[in-house]
Design an enzyme around this catalytic site. Structure first.
Site, PDB file in Angstrom:
ATOM      1  N   LYS A 107       0.810  -1.214   0.000  1.00 46.37           N
ATOM      2  CA  LYS A 107       0.000   0.000   0.000  1.00 46.37           C
ATOM      3  C   LYS A 107       0.847   1.271   0.000  1.00 46.37           C
ATOM      4  CE  LYS A 107      -4.460  -1.488   1.774  1.00 46.37           C
ATOM      5  NZ  LYS A 107      -4.310  -2.953   1.947  1.00 46.37           N
ATOM      6  N   GLU A 129     -10.517   7.101   2.865  1.00 44.07           N
ATOM      7  CA  GLU A 129     -11.457   6.279   3.622  1.00 44.07           C
ATOM      8  C   GLU A 129     -10.734   4.985   3.939  1.00 44.07           C
ATOM      9  OE1 GLU A 129     -11.820   6.202   0.150  1.00 44.07           O
ATOM     10  OE2 GLU A 129     -11.037   4.159   0.266  1.00 44.07           O
ATOM     11  N   SER A 390       1.813  -9.802  -0.720  1.00 40.34           N
ATOM     12  CA  SER A 390       1.447  -8.376  -0.624  1.00 40.34           C
ATOM     13  C   SER A 390       1.714  -7.762   0.733  1.00 40.34           C
ATOM     14  CB  SER A 390      -0.018  -8.203  -0.999  1.00 40.34           C
ATOM     15  OG  SER A 390      -0.847  -9.033  -0.199  1.00 40.34           O
TER      16      SER A 390
HETATM   17  C1  LIG Z   1      -5.135  -3.979   1.362  1.00 38.71           C
HETATM   18  C2  LIG Z   1      -4.404  -5.231   1.131  1.00 38.71           C
HETATM   19  C3  LIG Z   1      -4.717  -6.110   0.062  1.00 38.71           C
HETATM   20  C4  LIG Z   1      -5.874  -5.896  -0.875  1.00 38.71           C
HETATM   21  O1  LIG Z   1      -5.758  -4.797  -1.717  1.00 38.71           O
HETATM   22  P1  LIG Z   1      -5.471  -4.921  -3.268  1.00 38.71           P
HETATM   23  O2  LIG Z   1      -5.805  -3.564  -3.773  1.00 38.71           O
HETATM   24  O3  LIG Z   1      -6.328  -5.989  -3.836  1.00 38.71           O
HETATM   25  O4  LIG Z   1      -4.030  -5.234  -3.426  1.00 38.71           O
HETATM   26  C5  LIG Z   1      -3.947  -7.244  -0.107  1.00 38.71           C
HETATM   27  N1  LIG Z   1      -2.932  -7.527   0.720  1.00 38.71           N
HETATM   28  C6  LIG Z   1      -2.605  -6.728   1.770  1.00 38.71           C
HETATM   29  C7  LIG Z   1      -1.466  -7.120   2.637  1.00 38.71           C
HETATM   30  C8  LIG Z   1      -3.324  -5.560   2.001  1.00 38.71           C
HETATM   31  O5  LIG Z   1      -2.996  -4.779   3.043  1.00 38.71           O
END
Ligand SMILES: *Cc1c(COP(=O)(O)O)cnc(C)c1O
Length: 404
Positions: A107, A129, A390
């Protein structure tokens, strides 16, 4: 494992063009995307599109962004071969380590991009938000870094459930505003943030956290996340005999981490797989519809009422999906599958025990696909697979402790 020795001298250039390109002034990805907002918001979206186009074409902006990502956010993040799990599964598994980026997920790439853009456009204030609080914390972080005021709208029910993240945002100097309308959750917070943006466009930038919202957001956020795929492309070239993995996998909430990693491989032979949570699988179970200013696949009932998504991972709890994913699904360039909550939880502990990496529950959905597919026709023995990890799982430890 089919790995070559890592060569630190290698200068494999990232791809310049990927096929996931500029959606034009209409912001269209095939039949999806667009800009479905009240008349009063059109000028703000147009100003933002102009601002982003100019910044993205300006080498000085790119340099400032790259420098901030390197010196502050910890980029490039490594690609780690998961040696023990690979041996158990009979495939070569590589992990793109977004969990190692500052604040613990991908993010940060997007919020730093948008915060730098806001400052360049003369804005002094970021609006955001948040549902689970992760995007709010990231925005508060970027605001603190660049000296921008931050206001985060959050449903009151979410504030009760995510008290620690509320506290984190406040520690970082942000103002958290509780939203008491509707179901007091994310969609009410979205509406409130949009309403506030209309009244404050001269000073405020609305920072959206995924590849969602009216044009130019889905495109802009994908471009800010493209760094994941471009880095990974070069890193795979260094690590893999064939240079490109057979499959690239990512979890899909709104779809920003998936869009970022896919962008680096869409012009290759790699199969692209997006993994949705069973309870929030808009591509798999949704119908075309309009949500939060854009057209895409949306979970809805027969009369078009938006259904609530329910996933164990708060970050994947969204009833729609970024419009570019809807298009990638339509064209068949990417495929989308679902994983259950139980499979995600099992993937957390499997990766933790074999590799010493505690993934976020969101990211665990992508790992879970590898666990299910390895040795089948979807991912035959000997395949190479890149998972975009992620985020890190520390934030989920309490929840997992209650579950296990
Ligand atoms: C917010 C988040 C996601 C989901 O968001 P995408 O926009 O689909 O990438 C996935 N993994 C983590 C660790 C997150 O914090």
């Amino acid at each position: 494992m089919s790995l070559t020795l890592w060569n630190p001298e290698s200068r494999s250039a990232p791809p310049r063009r990927s096929g996931m390109d500029d959606p034009g002034s209409e912001g269209r990805f095939g039949r999806f995307g667009g800009r479905f907002v009240p008349e009063s918001l059109v000028p703000a979206c147009e100003e933002l599109e102009r601002g982003f186009r100019e910044a993205w074409a300006d080498p000085a902006f790119r340099a400032a962004l790259n420098q901030t990502l390197a010196l502050y956010a910890g980029r490039p993040t490594p690609v780690t071969p998961a040696a023990r799990l690979s041996a158990e599964l009979g495939v070569t598994l590589l992990l793109k380590r977004e969990d190692l980026a500052h604040t613990g997920s991908h993010k940060i790439n997007n919020v730093i991009g948008q915060a730098l853009l806001a400052r360049r456009m003369g804005k002094t204030h970021l609006l955001a938000e948040t549902g689970a609080g992760q995007h709010g914390v990231a925005t508060a972080t970027a605001g603190a870094l660049l000296g921008l005021d931050v206001t985060v709208f959050m449903g009151e029910r979410d504030m009760e459930r995510q008290q620690l993240n509320v506290f984190r945002m406040e520690l970082l100097g942000a103002r958290v505003v509780g939203v008491s309308s509707g179901s007091r959750t994310l969609k009410d917070a979205c509406n409130e943030a949009l309403r506030n943006w209309v009244g404050a466009v001269d000073d405020a930038h609305y920072c959206i956290g995924s590849v969602l919202g009216p044009h130019p957001y889905p495109w802009m956020v994908r471009e800010f996340q493209r760094v994941i795929g471009e880095e990974a492309r070069g890193q795979c070239a260094d690590l893999l005999t064939h240079g490109v993995p057979d499959v690239v996998v990512a979890c899909v909430g709104g779809g920003s981490n998936a869009a970022g990693v896919f962008a680096g491989f869409v012009d290759t032979s790699a199969r692209l797989v997006g993994v949705e949570p069973e309870g929030g699988a808009a591509v798999t179970f949704g119908q075309p519809g309009v949500l939060h200013g854009f057209q895409s696949y949306v979970l809805q009932d027969e009369s078009g009422q938006i259904l609530e998504a329910t996933s164990i991972s708060a970050g994947l709890d969204y009833p729609g999906v970024g419009p570019e994913h809807a298009h990638l699904a339509d064209t068949g360039r990417a495929s989308y599958v679902t994983m259950s909550d139980d499979e995600a939880v099992a993937a957390v502990s499997r990766l933790a025990r074999t590799e010493g990496i505690l993934p976020a529950l969101e990211s665990a959905h992508a790992v879970a696909w590898v666990l299910r597919a390895a040795g089948t026709a979807d991912l035959p023995s000997g395949s190479t697979v890149l998972v975009n990890l992620s985020g890190r799982g520390d934030k989920d430890a309490d929840q997992l402790a209650r579950l296990m």
